[in-house]
Design a protein around this motif. Structure first.
Motif, PDB file in Angstrom:
ATOM      1  N   LYS A 103       0.835  -1.199   0.000  1.00  0.00           N
ATOM      2  CA  LYS A 103       0.000   0.000   0.000  1.00  0.00           C
ATOM      3  C   LYS A 103       0.872   1.251   0.000  1.00  0.00           C
ATOM      4  O   LYS A 103       1.834   1.352   0.760  1.00  0.00           O
ATOM      5  N   CYS A 104       0.524   2.190  -0.868  1.00  0.00           N
ATOM      6  CA  CYS A 104       1.238   3.464  -0.985  1.00  0.00           C
ATOM      7  C   CYS A 104       0.229   4.602  -0.832  1.00  0.00           C
ATOM      8  O   CYS A 104      -0.946   4.435  -1.169  1.00  0.00           O
ATOM      9  N   TYR A 105       0.698   5.742  -0.357  1.00  0.00           N
ATOM     10  CA  TYR A 105      -0.209   6.847  -0.080  1.00  0.00           C
ATOM     11  C   TYR A 105       0.407   8.177  -0.500  1.00  0.00           C
ATOM     12  O   TYR A 105       1.633   8.319  -0.575  1.00  0.00           O
ATOM     13  N   MET A 106      -0.485   9.152  -0.740  1.00  0.00           N
ATOM     14  CA  MET A 106      -0.063  10.539  -0.784  1.00  0.00           C
ATOM     15  C   MET A 106      -0.931  11.330   0.185  1.00  0.00           C
ATOM     16  O   MET A 106      -2.162  11.238   0.150  1.00  0.00           O
ATOM     17  N   LEU A 107      -0.282  12.103   1.055  1.00  0.00           N
ATOM     18  CA  LEU A 107      -0.969  13.014   1.967  1.00  0.00           C
ATOM     19  C   LEU A 107      -1.046  14.370   1.282  1.00  0.00           C
ATOM     20  O   LEU A 107      -0.023  14.955   0.949  1.00  0.00           O
ATOM     21  N   SER A 108      -2.244  14.859   1.042  1.00  0.00           N
ATOM     22  CA  SER A 108      -2.390  16.141   0.355  1.00  0.00           C
ATOM     23  C   SER A 108      -1.876  17.279   1.221  1.00  0.00           C
ATOM     24  O   SER A 108      -1.691  17.138   2.444  1.00  0.00           O
ATOM     25  N   ALA A 109      -1.656  18.428   0.593  1.00  0.00           N
ATOM     26  CA  ALA A 109      -1.196  19.602   1.337  1.00  0.00           C
ATOM     27  C   ALA A 109      -2.165  19.951   2.461  1.00  0.00           C
ATOM     28  O   ALA A 109      -1.751  20.366   3.552  1.00  0.00           O
ATOM     29  N   ARG A 110      -3.467  19.782   2.225  1.00  0.00           N
ATOM     30  CA  ARG A 110      -4.467  20.070   3.251  1.00  0.00           C
ATOM     31  C   ARG A 110      -4.369  19.108   4.420  1.00  0.00           C
ATOM     32  O   ARG A 110      -4.826  19.415   5.531  1.00  0.00           O
ATOM     33  N   ASN A 111      -3.792  17.953   4.204  1.00  0.00           N
ATOM     34  CA  ASN A 111      -3.640  16.967   5.259  1.00  0.00           C
ATOM     35  C   ASN A 111      -2.382  17.196   6.084  1.00  0.00           C
ATOM     36  O   ASN A 111      -2.190  16.570   7.115  1.00  0.00           O
ATOM     37  N   LEU A 112      -1.526  18.103   5.628  1.00  0.00           N
ATOM     38  CA  LEU A 112      -0.253  18.370   6.297  1.00  0.00           C
ATOM     39  C   LEU A 112      -0.390  19.528   7.284  1.00  0.00           C
ATOM     40  O   LEU A 112      -1.310  20.343   7.194  1.00  0.00           O
ATOM     41  N   PHE A 113       0.554  19.597   8.213  1.00  0.00           N
ATOM     42  CA  PHE A 113       0.669  20.759   9.100  1.00  0.00           C
ATOM     43  C   PHE A 113       1.710  21.702   8.493  1.00  0.00           C
ATOM     44  O   PHE A 113       2.882  21.356   8.388  1.00  0.00           O
ATOM     45  N   ILE A 114       1.267  22.883   8.075  1.00  0.00           N
ATOM     46  CA  ILE A 114       2.148  23.883   7.481  1.00  0.00           C
ATOM     47  C   ILE A 114       2.112  25.124   8.368  1.00  0.00           C
ATOM     48  O   ILE A 114       1.043  25.721   8.557  1.00  0.00           O
ATOM     49  N   VAL A 115       3.248  25.478   8.939  1.00  0.00           N
ATOM     50  CA  VAL A 115       3.297  26.663   9.796  1.00  0.00           C
ATOM     51  C   VAL A 115       2.906  27.894   8.979  1.00  0.00           C
ATOM     52  O   VAL A 115       3.432  28.109   7.881  1.00  0.00           O
ATOM     53  N   TRP A 116       1.955  28.663   9.483  1.00  0.00           N
ATOM     54  CA  TRP A 116       1.398  29.842   8.812  1.00  0.00           C
ATOM     55  C   TRP A 116       0.588  29.452   7.565  1.00  0.00           C
ATOM     56  O   TRP A 116       0.285  30.305   6.731  1.00  0.00           O
ATOM     57  N   GLY A 117       0.192  28.184   7.474  1.00  0.00           N
ATOM     58  CA  GLY A 117      -0.514  27.738   6.280  1.00  0.00           C
ATOM     59  C   GLY A 117      -1.864  28.391   6.062  1.00  0.00           C
ATOM     60  O   GLY A 117      -2.355  28.430   4.926  1.00  0.00           O
ATOM     61  N   ASP A 118      -2.489  28.874   7.125  1.00  0.00           N
ATOM     62  CA  ASP A 118      -3.800  29.513   6.998  1.00  0.00           C
ATOM     63  C   ASP A 118      -3.712  31.035   7.039  1.00  0.00           C
ATOM     64  O   ASP A 118      -4.735  31.709   7.213  1.00  0.00           O
ATOM     65  N   TRP A 144      10.317  31.313   8.072  1.00  0.00           N
ATOM     66  CA  TRP A 144      10.225  30.125   8.928  1.00  0.00           C
ATOM     67  C   TRP A 144       9.478  29.071   8.129  1.00  0.00           C
ATOM     68  O   TRP A 144       8.260  29.110   7.993  1.00  0.00           O
ATOM     69  N   PHE A 145      10.234  28.114   7.579  1.00  0.00           N
ATOM     70  CA  PHE A 145       9.662  27.111   6.677  1.00  0.00           C
ATOM     71  C   PHE A 145       9.542  25.796   7.430  1.00  0.00           C
ATOM     72  O   PHE A 145      10.539  25.204   7.838  1.00  0.00           O
ATOM     73  N   GLU A 146       8.304  25.307   7.586  1.00  0.00           N
ATOM     74  CA  GLU A 146       8.089  24.080   8.358  1.00  0.00           C
ATOM     75  C   GLU A 146       6.834  23.374   7.849  1.00  0.00           C
ATOM     76  O   GLU A 146       5.734  23.929   7.899  1.00  0.00           O
ATOM     77  N   ILE A 147       7.016  22.149   7.364  1.00  0.00           N
ATOM     78  CA  ILE A 147       5.917  21.313   6.878  1.00  0.00           C
ATOM     79  C   ILE A 147       6.050  19.940   7.532  1.00  0.00           C
ATOM     80  O   ILE A 147       7.124  19.337   7.512  1.00  0.00           O
ATOM     81  N   ARG A 148       4.938  19.449   8.089  1.00  0.00           N
ATOM     82  CA  ARG A 148       4.960  18.147   8.768  1.00  0.00           C
ATOM     83  C   ARG A 148       3.752  17.311   8.357  1.00  0.00           C
ATOM     84  O   ARG A 148       2.671  17.855   8.100  1.00  0.00           O
ATOM     85  N   GLU A 267       2.770   5.855  14.840  1.00  0.00           N
ATOM     86  CA  GLU A 267       2.687   6.798  13.741  1.00  0.00           C
ATOM     87  C   GLU A 267       4.046   6.975  13.090  1.00  0.00           C
ATOM     88  O   GLU A 267       5.084   6.862  13.761  1.00  0.00           O
ATOM     89  N   VAL A 268       4.033   7.236  11.818  1.00  0.00           N
ATOM     90  CA  VAL A 268       5.222   7.654  11.090  1.00  0.00           C
ATOM     91  C   VAL A 268       5.120   9.165  10.911  1.00  0.00           C
ATOM     92  O   VAL A 268       4.132   9.659  10.350  1.00  0.00           O
ATOM     93  N   SER A 269       6.111   9.882  11.408  1.00  0.00           N
ATOM     94  CA  SER A 269       6.118  11.341  11.326  1.00  0.00           C
ATOM     95  C   SER A 269       7.183  11.784  10.330  1.00  0.00           C
ATOM     96  O   SER A 269       8.304  11.285  10.340  1.00  0.00           O
ATOM     97  N   ILE A 270       6.813  12.735   9.474  1.00  0.00           N
ATOM     98  CA  ILE A 270       7.690  13.206   8.400  1.00  0.00           C
ATOM     99  C   ILE A 270       7.724  14.725   8.448  1.00  0.00           C
ATOM    100  O   ILE A 270       6.684  15.370   8.630  1.00  0.00           O
ATOM    101  N   SER A 271       8.904  15.315   8.290  1.00  0.00           N
ATOM    102  CA  SER A 271       8.985  16.772   8.334  1.00  0.00           C
ATOM    103  C   SER A 271      10.018  17.292   7.350  1.00  0.00           C
ATOM    104  O   SER A 271      10.980  16.604   6.996  1.00  0.00           O
ATOM    105  N   LEU A 272       9.790  18.514   6.908  1.00  0.00           N
ATOM    106  CA  LEU A 272      10.733  19.267   6.073  1.00  0.00           C
ATOM    107  C   LEU A 272      10.789  20.667   6.657  1.00  0.00           C
ATOM    108  O   LEU A 272       9.777  21.380   6.685  1.00  0.00           O
ATOM    109  N   VAL A 273      11.988  21.057   7.125  1.00  0.00           N
ATOM    110  CA  VAL A 273      12.112  22.270   7.929  1.00  0.00           C
ATOM    111  C   VAL A 273      13.347  23.058   7.518  1.00  0.00           C
ATOM    112  O   VAL A 273      14.384  22.487   7.196  1.00  0.00           O
ATOM    113  N   GLU A 274      13.225  24.389   7.535  1.00  0.00           N
ATOM    114  CA  GLU A 274      14.372  25.300   7.476  1.00  0.00           C
ATOM    115  C   GLU A 274      13.970  26.555   8.248  1.00  0.00           C
ATOM    116  O   GLU A 274      13.186  27.373   7.770  1.00  0.00           O
ATOM    117  N   THR A 275      14.497  26.685   9.459  1.00  0.00           N
ATOM    118  CA  THR A 275      14.101  27.785  10.333  1.00  0.00           C
ATOM    119  C   THR A 275      15.289  28.562  10.895  1.00  0.00           C
ATOM    120  O   THR A 275      15.096  29.498  11.658  1.00  0.00           O
TER     121      THR A 275
END
Length: 297
Positions: A103-118, A144-148, A267-275
């Motif tokens: 099984k493979c998945y894609m988590l949409s941008a709306r499903n992610l936590f994006i700092v200042w995303g709203d 401050w770039f942070e996506i989880r 849970e599997v947690s994934i992040s991409l950060v540059e702060t």
């Protein structure tokens, strides 16, 4: 010829039982051996073994209905391995690895936590015409770039090595995505891994895509949008993962890999950060984070 005739005399149930212990590719090859093998290789008894134990999470209405519901286990497998199907919330898609049935998945941008995303000043949401998801996140200006993102281990196939990828595009006037490099992290069970990555590659020989000389540090938010001009190409240090072009027109950046061992219930947690650098960034369009089986080699 006599050997072929002898094989043809084997009971279909016996041939099916043997093929069910192989792989989807082997079963398809076996179907070309003889009519008797084709009947066994296409049987539900074989293809039920290639579908995930316990099935899939509930799909959105109509995902497998067109042009007609699958008429066999083989057809179901082929549809699920041909492309992503949306789950009920339409924020996550799922498909099967054609070689193994993982099984493979894609988590949409709306499903992610994006700092200042709203906050529209920093991120905005735009419609996507070339995605199963209706919208993606476009980076306007942030320093401050942070996506989880995260996914339950029990949604994944057991004893399978996965890799996670950021799937994205850039606008014509992007900047700040190459320096400083970003940090990607994956946490699965008791295992944590971190690597350096960069959303922008080194292939901008025409002078496009480097760091603009009018970069601004993390001081008052720039009132004027920085123009994509006077760029200089930045060479990345070794061991920094760079993005690759996908067949669907998007880019992907591998964030790391992990083993989903049998029995894991976390849970599997994934992040991409540059702060830490304090540089302003703009022009990234995020479709989501893809989690798929890591192919050997």
């Amino acid at each position: 010829m006599e050997e072929a005739c002898e094989i043809a005399r084997l009971p279909e149930e016996l041939v099916s039982a043997a093929l069910a212990r192989t792989s989807p590719r082997d079963a398809c090859r076996a179907a070309a051996v003889s009519p008797a093998f084709r009947a066994a290789a296409d049987s539900d008894a074989v293809w039920a073994r290639f579908l995930p134990p316990g099935g899939l999470p509930p799909l959105a209405d109509g995902e497998l209905a067109a042009p007609a519901p699958p008429s066999s286990k083989k057809e179901l497998f082929l549809r699920l391995s041909a492309g992503p199907a949306l789950l009920q919330d339409r924020l996550v898609s799922v498909w099967l690895d054609r070689e193994t049935g993982a099984k493979c998945y894609m988590l949409s941008a709306r499903n992610l936590f994006i700092v200042w995303g709203d906050t529209p000043q920093y991120w905005t949401w735009i419609p996507l015409e070339d995605s199963r998801f209706s919208e993606g996140a476009q980076l306007m200006h942030v320093c401050w770039f942070e996506i989880r993102g995260k996914i339950h281990s029990n949604m994944l196939s057991q004893d399978t090595t996965y890799a996670a990828y950021m799937v994205f595009k850039t606008t014509d006037n992007f900047y700040g995505l190459d320096s400083p490099v970003q940090e990607a992290s994956i946490s699965a069970g008791a295992t944590n891994s971190t690597r350096k990555v960069c959303l922008q590659g080194n292939d901008d020989d025409d002078g496009e895509g480097g760091v603009p000389e009018n970069y601004q540090r993390m001081v008052p938010f720039p009132r004027l949008r920085l123009r994509r001009r006077n760029r200089r190409v930045v060479s990345h240090e070794e061991n920094v993962a760079l993005p690759q072009q996908r067949a669907d027109g998007w880019m992907e950046l591998e964030l790391g890999e992990f083993l989903n061992e049998g029995g894991d219930d976390g849970e599997v947690s994934i992040s991409l950060v540059e702060t830490k650098g304090g540089n302003w960034k703009s022009g990234l369009i995020v479709q989501g984070i893809e989690i798929r089986r890591k192919k050997s080699g």
